[in-house]
Design an enzyme around this catalytic site. Structure first.
Site, PDB file in Angstrom:
ATOM      1  N   LYS A 162       8.503   3.951 -11.314  1.00 35.11           N
ATOM      2  CA  LYS A 162       8.769   2.860 -11.516  1.00 35.11           C
ATOM      3  C   LYS A 162       9.985   2.859 -12.835  1.00 35.11           C
ATOM      4  O   LYS A 162       9.674   3.728 -13.644  1.00 35.11           O
ATOM      5  CB  LYS A 162       7.354   2.224 -12.332  1.00 35.11           C
ATOM      6  CG  LYS A 162       6.298   1.859 -11.069  1.00 35.11           C
ATOM      7  CD  LYS A 162       6.745   0.700 -10.531  1.00 35.11           C
ATOM      8  CE  LYS A 162       5.633   0.087  -9.620  1.00 35.11           C
ATOM      9  NZ  LYS A 162       5.901  -1.125  -8.856  1.00 35.11           N
ATOM     10  N   ASP A 189      11.473   2.145  -7.920  1.00 30.69           N
ATOM     11  CA  ASP A 189      11.273   0.880  -8.039  1.00 30.69           C
ATOM     12  C   ASP A 189      11.335   0.202  -9.048  1.00 30.69           C
ATOM     13  O   ASP A 189      10.958   0.264 -10.239  1.00 30.69           O
ATOM     14  CB  ASP A 189       9.658   0.812  -7.476  1.00 30.69           C
ATOM     15  CG  ASP A 189       9.360  -0.931  -7.196  1.00 30.69           C
ATOM     16  OD1 ASP A 189      10.322  -1.659  -7.368  1.00 30.69           O
ATOM     17  OD2 ASP A 189       8.301  -0.929  -7.082  1.00 30.69           O
ATOM     18  N   GLU A 215      13.843   0.583  -4.770  1.00 28.29           N
ATOM     19  CA  GLU A 215      13.569  -0.616  -4.378  1.00 28.29           C
ATOM     20  C   GLU A 215      13.660  -1.762  -5.511  1.00 28.29           C
ATOM     21  O   GLU A 215      13.813  -1.399  -6.891  1.00 28.29           O
ATOM     22  CB  GLU A 215      11.793  -0.257  -4.311  1.00 28.29           C
ATOM     23  CG  GLU A 215      10.986  -1.519  -3.987  1.00 28.29           C
ATOM     24  CD  GLU A 215       9.476  -0.833  -3.999  1.00 28.29           C
ATOM     25  OE1 GLU A 215       9.318   0.412  -3.737  1.00 28.29           O
ATOM     26  OE2 GLU A 215       8.704  -1.757  -4.003  1.00 28.29           O
ATOM     27  N   ASP A 240      11.028  -5.641  -1.600  1.00 24.84           N
ATOM     28  CA  ASP A 240       9.626  -5.826  -1.546  1.00 24.84           C
ATOM     29  C   ASP A 240       9.350  -7.434  -2.166  1.00 24.84           C
ATOM     30  O   ASP A 240       9.168  -8.208  -1.351  1.00 24.84           O
ATOM     31  CB  ASP A 240       9.176  -4.779  -2.840  1.00 24.84           C
ATOM     32  CG  ASP A 240       7.600  -4.750  -3.000  1.00 24.84           C
ATOM     33  OD1 ASP A 240       6.853  -5.583  -2.266  1.00 24.84           O
ATOM     34  OD2 ASP A 240       7.251  -4.221  -3.932  1.00 24.84           O
ATOM     35  N   LYS A 264       3.662  -5.133   3.358  1.00 22.15           N
ATOM     36  CA  LYS A 264       2.376  -5.206   2.739  1.00 22.15           C
ATOM     37  C   LYS A 264       1.450  -6.078   3.523  1.00 22.15           C
ATOM     38  O   LYS A 264       1.466  -7.372   3.408  1.00 22.15           O
ATOM     39  CB  LYS A 264       2.489  -5.578   1.279  1.00 22.15           C
ATOM     40  CG  LYS A 264       3.322  -4.744   0.605  1.00 22.15           C
ATOM     41  CD  LYS A 264       3.437  -5.033  -0.926  1.00 22.15           C
ATOM     42  CE  LYS A 264       4.420  -3.995  -1.760  1.00 22.15           C
ATOM     43  NZ  LYS A 264       4.351  -4.589  -3.095  1.00 22.15           N
ATOM     44  N   GLN A 292      -0.118  -2.950  -2.497  1.00 21.76           N
ATOM     45  CA  GLN A 292      -0.207  -4.100  -3.242  1.00 21.76           C
ATOM     46  C   GLN A 292      -1.160  -3.705  -4.542  1.00 21.76           C
ATOM     47  O   GLN A 292      -1.647  -4.682  -5.219  1.00 21.76           O
ATOM     48  CB  GLN A 292      -0.780  -5.415  -2.394  1.00 21.76           C
ATOM     49  CG  GLN A 292      -0.388  -6.536  -3.091  1.00 21.76           C
ATOM     50  CD  GLN A 292       1.037  -6.787  -3.627  1.00 21.76           C
ATOM     51  OE1 GLN A 292       1.874  -6.901  -2.636  1.00 21.76           O
ATOM     52  NE2 GLN A 292       1.383  -6.421  -4.816  1.00 21.76           N
TER      53      GLN A 292
HETATM   54 MG    MG Z   1       7.685  -2.772  -5.421  1.00 25.33          MG
END
Ligand code: MG
Length: 365
Positions: A162, A189, A215, A240, A264, A292
């Site tokens: 992240k 991401d 992402e 996403d 997802k 998720q």
């Molecule tokens: Mg994401």
């Protein structure tokens, strides 16, 4: 067979540690267990996942939406008729995970009625998938420690990091993880955290560190920035938050802002997810299995869809969020072996709830 009632049970799971990412912070994980009952005694089970930072849904709003709108809309419907179910769902806007979970529960009923695992209804390609572990925001060595520890404990060789808050820190952290795990699949991401010109710098550095893709580096609302970045990116961009519905996927593909799409099933169920996979393949865009933040219940639903499709099973799926949770509802906990998860042979989604655990975790009693 006809659907009779839908039961909603909100439950909250503790996190092993507070999770930080550019779009928010999670100190616990909030879900709603849905049980779709039929007149033939088969019950479909799924979870809706409250992630207000992405969908504006709370546990209370999911329960209200199902009790007031979607549950009554399904009453009397054949559980095989997901086409009609989505037509009825889409008379109400939003409520992505409430709709998605009801679709998954209907497929669980179908599999149980036919005596086959859901993955065989959905394409039947395989029975296991490699998993990715998602590391939260943190200091460079702290994240590298976490990735190394999880990789060693479960044989996982794919990690999502992240980022999106501070480009210099993000690049240093990615460098630290790459140094520790030279052979791992790494991707980032941004959770929409960078401005366009900042994203470009991060993407160049990421490419140099062998990052496979990035992402959502830029805000979904930043249409100019997204096109600017995508046209110049040295590595693929994964959609996403910009890809919550089939129409949004078509918009992103049409505007050339993405090269991959995160599927997802928690937000698009199996029926709409299947259409999104088709749209991706038609456009030469790569679908992959996103997370998720599922408990074991939602992980099984996501795993069945992943292994059923050649295009999804070919990339590691985000199927390990349950490792971050301090508890779960499954009677038989999921086990990642050599970095892979295997579907069980039970019909439908194969979800068996430990009722005593549910009794202690449910919020409505
Ligand atoms: Mg994401």
């Amino acid at each position: 067979m006809k659907i009779t009632t839908v039961e909603c049970i909100p439950f909250t799971l503790p996190m092993r540690a507070t999770l930080h990412f550019a779009a928010g912070t999670m100190a616990d994980s909030r879900h709603v267990l849905l049980r779709v009952r039929t007149d033939e005694g088969i019950t479909g089970t799924a979870e809706a996942i409250s992630r207000p930072m992405f969908y504006g849904e709370s546990q209370q709003s999911i329960v209200s939406a199902v009790n007031d709108w979607f549950g009554p809309a399904l009453a009397g419907l054949d559980p095989f008729n997901t086409e009609e179910a989505w037509s009825r769902f889409d008379r109400v806007d939003g409520n992505h995970t409430a709709k998605g979970a009801l679709d998954l529960a209907m497929h669980d009923i179908q599999g149980q009625a036919l005596g086959v695992p859901a993955c065989r209804l959905l394409g039947g390609y395989g029975t296991s998938a490699a998993v990715t572990y998602v590391c939260g925001l943190g200091g460079a060595e702290e994240v590298a420690d976490e990735a190394e520890r999880i990789g060693a404990a479960h044989g996982i060789g794919s990690f999502k990091l992240k980022v999106g808050m501070d480009p210099a820190r993000d690049i240093a952290m990615t460098h630290a993880v790459r140094t520790r795990l030279p052979g791992a699949t790494l991707y980032l991401d941004g959770n929409q955290g960078y401005r366009g010109h900042v994203a470009r710098r991060v993407l160049d550095a990421a490419a140099d560190l062998g990052v496979a893709w990035v992402e959502e580096p830029c805000a979904v609302s930043d249409r100019w920035g997204r096109r600017f970045v995508a046209a110049r990116s040295p590595i693929p961009l994964l959609g996403d938050e910009s890809c919550r519905t089939l129409a949004e996927v078509a918009r992103e593909i049409g505007e050339r802002t993405i090269h991959m799409v995160s599927i997802k099933v928690a937000r698009t169920g199996y029926r709409v997810s299947g259409r999104i996979v088709g749209a991706c393949l038609a456009a030469g865009v790569r679908p992959m299995t996103g997370s998720q933040g599922e408990s074991g219940v939602g992980t099984l639903a996501s795993l069945h869809f992943c292994v059923a499709h050649e295009s999804l099973a070919g990339l590691p799926g985000e199927l390990s969020f349950f490792l971050n949770l301090g508890d779960d509802l499954l009677a038989e906990p999921l086990r990642i072996v050599d970095g892979r998860l295997q579907v069980n042979e039970r019909p439908g989604l194969g979800i068996e709830i430990e009722e005593a655990k549910l009794a202690t975790l449910r919020l409505d009693r």
